[in-house]
Design an enzyme around this catalytic site. Sequence first.
Site, PDB file in Angstrom:
ATOM      1  N   GLU A  37      42.526  30.387  55.419  1.00  0.00           N
ATOM      2  CA  GLU A  37      43.392  29.609  55.474  1.00  0.00           C
ATOM      3  C   GLU A  37      44.325  30.010  55.861  1.00  0.00           C
ATOM      4  OE1 GLU A  37      43.693  33.279  51.877  1.00  0.00           O
ATOM      5  OE2 GLU A  37      42.694  32.428  50.691  1.00  0.00           O
ATOM      6  N   ARG A  70      44.410  28.368  48.450  1.00  0.00           N
ATOM      7  CA  ARG A  70      43.878  28.964  49.966  1.00  0.00           C
ATOM      8  C   ARG A  70      45.103  29.505  50.788  1.00  0.00           C
ATOM      9  NH1 ARG A  70      40.380  24.270  52.677  1.00  0.00           N
ATOM     10  NH2 ARG A  70      40.018  26.076  54.395  1.00  0.00           N
ATOM     11  N   CYS A  71      45.506  31.194  50.689  1.00  0.00           N
ATOM     12  CA  CYS A  71      46.220  31.406  50.506  1.00  0.00           C
ATOM     13  C   CYS A  71      46.112  33.075  50.028  1.00  0.00           C
ATOM     14  CB  CYS A  71      47.472  31.548  50.646  1.00  0.00           C
ATOM     15  SG  CYS A  71      48.545  32.161  49.809  1.00  0.00           S
ATOM     16  N   GLN A 129      34.968  32.337  40.864  1.00  0.00           N
ATOM     17  CA  GLN A 129      35.358  32.726  42.929  1.00  0.00           C
ATOM     18  C   GLN A 129      34.850  34.611  42.389  1.00  0.00           C
ATOM     19  OE1 GLN A 129      38.785  30.292  43.623  1.00  0.00           O
ATOM     20  NE2 GLN A 129      38.413  31.411  44.961  1.00  0.00           N
TER      21      GLN A 129
END
Lengths: 807, 166
Positions: free
Chosen positions: A760, A384-385, A237
């Site tokens: 997110e 996802r945050c 990522q």
Amino acid sequence: MNYMTPTREQREAKLEGMGCKRKRVEDIRFTQGRGNYVDDVKLPGMLHGDFVRSPHPHARVKSINSEEALKVPGVLAVITAETLKTVNLAWMPTLAGDVQMVLADGKVLFQNQEVAFVVATDRYAADDGINKVVVEYEPLPVVIDPFKAMDADAPVLREDLAGKTTGAHGPRKHHNHVFEWTIGDKDLTDAAFRNAEVSIKEMISYHRTHPSPLETCQCVCSFDKIKGELTIWGTFQAPHVIRTVVALIAKIPEHKIHVIAPDIGGGFGNKVGAYPGYICAAVASIVTGKPVKWVEDRIENLTATSFARDYHMTTEIAATKEGKVTGLRVHVLADHGAFDACADPSKWPAGFFNIVTGSYDFPTAHLSVDGVYTNKAPGGVAYRCSFRVTEAAYCIERGMDILAQKLGMDPAELRLKNFIKAEQFPYHSALGWEYDSGDYHTAMRKMMETVDYAGLRKEQAGQREAFKRGETREIMGVGLSFFTEIVGAGPSKNCDILGIAMFDSCEIRLHPTGAGIARVGTKSQGQGHETTWAQIIATEIGIPADDIMVEEGNTDTAPYGLGTYGSRSTPVAGAAIAMAARKIKAKAQMIAAYKLEVHEGDLEWDIDGFRVKGLPEKTMSMKDICWAAYNSVPPGMEPGLEAVSYYDPPNMTYPFGAYICVMNIDVDTGVYKIRRFYALDDCGTRINPMIIEGQVHGGLTEAFAIAMGQEIRYDETGNVVTGSFMDFFMPTAVETPHWETDFTVTPSPHHPIGAKGVGESPNVGGVPAFSNAVNDAFSFLGSTHIQMPHDFWRNWRAAKNLGVFAA
Amino acid sequence: MAKTHVTMKVNGAEVEGLVEPRTLLVHFIRENLQLTGTHIGCETTHCGACTVDLNGMSVKSCTMFAVQAAGADILTIEGVANADGTLSALQEGFRMMHGLQCGFCTPGMIIRAQRLLQENPNPSEEEIRMGISGNICRCTGYQNIVRAIQYAAAKINGVEFQEAAE
Ligand code: FES
Ligand code: FES
């Protein structure tokens, strides 16, 4: 000849700029199986590596015998910690300031920890080799419960830290203590609680879960001895950061390391960190002189890479009888597993958890976090945050519901009473953040109207009466959540990773024919950057999005950027793209002025080119300017039309949203039925509404999984009992509810295009909405809080504990 | 390990290879045939990323041996586009309805959906959801995948695609 000049609308539509539901360019290859993921990379002579892993959660490694393994046909090498020591790589630094074993060095600290790396001609031979490596273990006592990790007689887990009384984030209180982080005004907060008319206290746990993207973590490493260069294809990522980390620890000059992140099959935070597989594959390539591929299987992914959450939050809220909040006090016990390998910006041991005051105007707050080591997999990631924001949102949204229950007040009314007001922005929170913009009341009211909130509560009251009369065995829950995210990490004044400031970057080159390429420091894992980045450029400089190719993920060609996670791409790289485009536009304006023989100030922008003010027929299109940039620039000006921007944001962005979940639960079976889920998001300016909606659907599905069943569980002996998709809840199309999406738009005042980021938000806001719905359903039976995940069995058990079955 | 010679038909072409008896079909397809559109997400028959069409059935190629597929007629994602190279109705549906994000599950989804539409040319939303329940997607939340399949069904049946009312 008879042709019509295109209208304004036609010219605008041709650009497919911001606000357009442009179809994704990525899909042309993905729908034909023409994506290029890491496992698709095949090099001549390539070898395959696989791990011997520990069956024990805590054990001394007495010996490792590779003799028989090396006799297996196809096996070329077995790498152990001893091998790695010769190149100084037995331990690696973590993103959180700790160190982590690459391969077991003397002992193992969690089940499935990497013990040895077998390198063979194919993956079948590597597997044969693994089965022949003989490891002798001496089991040691195990610490699984984080609440027992700091008992005086708890086993010592990290012997390498013996005698160390300070860690990366200050003093350590105990041999299994990682750090303590405190923030806020303790005295003022304590006073608020002393004077409180009403207060609540609850231990709210956010269980351990896992991002599990469909593609696992993998890499191919290829070391060229002649050139002294290392090329790595990987599911990264943040490819540039990986290159810098490799340069620092492998001592290969950074320009001789080429990191390529090709197409990635989902990340969700799982692919931010550095894993032993990468190091071992690189070392194996250096040792054997051949390219080495490492592909993790699903069990390895679930049990050994980057868990998420595992926060246990003792939450107290003080308020007046009328429901005005006066103080917040939270203590977090954070289970970090065997090594503190959390992915957080350097200065933030608990990420941005201090957004825990949420969307509310808390006059004072105090927060303390204690991290502890246990015999579990390391590497807490921001799944996802944006760095512990999910935990914070869950904590405060559950807390507000519990307070409403205690006050006998409607939870929506309590929220409306305490929201930060539109005129208070920019708003300074009690725990140190400056919220950029927001209009919470409007969002909340729009949500309440759309779903007929009052009607739902009326129906619920009726249902409760019917339940009490014994006419139904179903209970109904209405779960609200209102969240404020903090994304766009971030400003160099408070965010860095390993000392590298968290800016992002874009380089745009336009070619003579009016087509061009944009290279960006981020890396999409499904977010559709190739589509949306071109849309920003199209709007900014009037070149159709179809004529802009977007490239990411190759450290040789892309400018240095910090990558894609924490919803930072649009807030940070999106700004860099707009700024690079504006530099191009500024030069284009000079060229146009020269060609049109007017002063620059006499020109105005007109969708896809410049026009002389007051003379609408005197125009020059951006396409023509591109041509001119390569053959007739003003005297003294350099030819060409390209620009690069490195953008260091002045502040984070604060998207927000109002969600509601309506569900029924059958108390005899615990089976729930989601009747309705409505999500309103405000992420500022919307670049591609189709993609935003898609991301909300995806995030809500992950939130649903987490709240309603997904958990990484260990038994008391340290055995992971959720090691495959058989026992780790993965919702399919059958369980997944239908999603309704909606929006308001409150642009960020400091972002060049006003965008805030959204990827997110649905996970952050979704989990509390589900959990609040379950808790709301049971509340009239006298319960205040039931821990997640709310699977059928837990619902049934809650009903049983609340006495709904006749004795 | 002794190798076995296998032949089969893949995307209309006769192919052959030497494999160990334990070689999985998905590895034969990805490694021997170099058809990398078929993906691996779990290796335990749970995720459906490796779905291929085998003798008219959707099969998860991660838990079948290549030798078991000897003589079979197989379709992978690489064989799905129209003969003239344009996207098939399903491929187009996935793009039009935003039925994918990272694209990793997509080949398996499309192969599965294609068989579903052959079994049931006009499925209801519930039948679609049931029909693809062997395929996991981590990114899209399924709703748009369902719409993509509805779009394709309409196109194949020659009727206009209509969004189901909320
Ligand atoms: S890889 Fe075959 S079902 Fe998951
Ligand atoms: S699109 Fe990523 S798994 Fe389905």
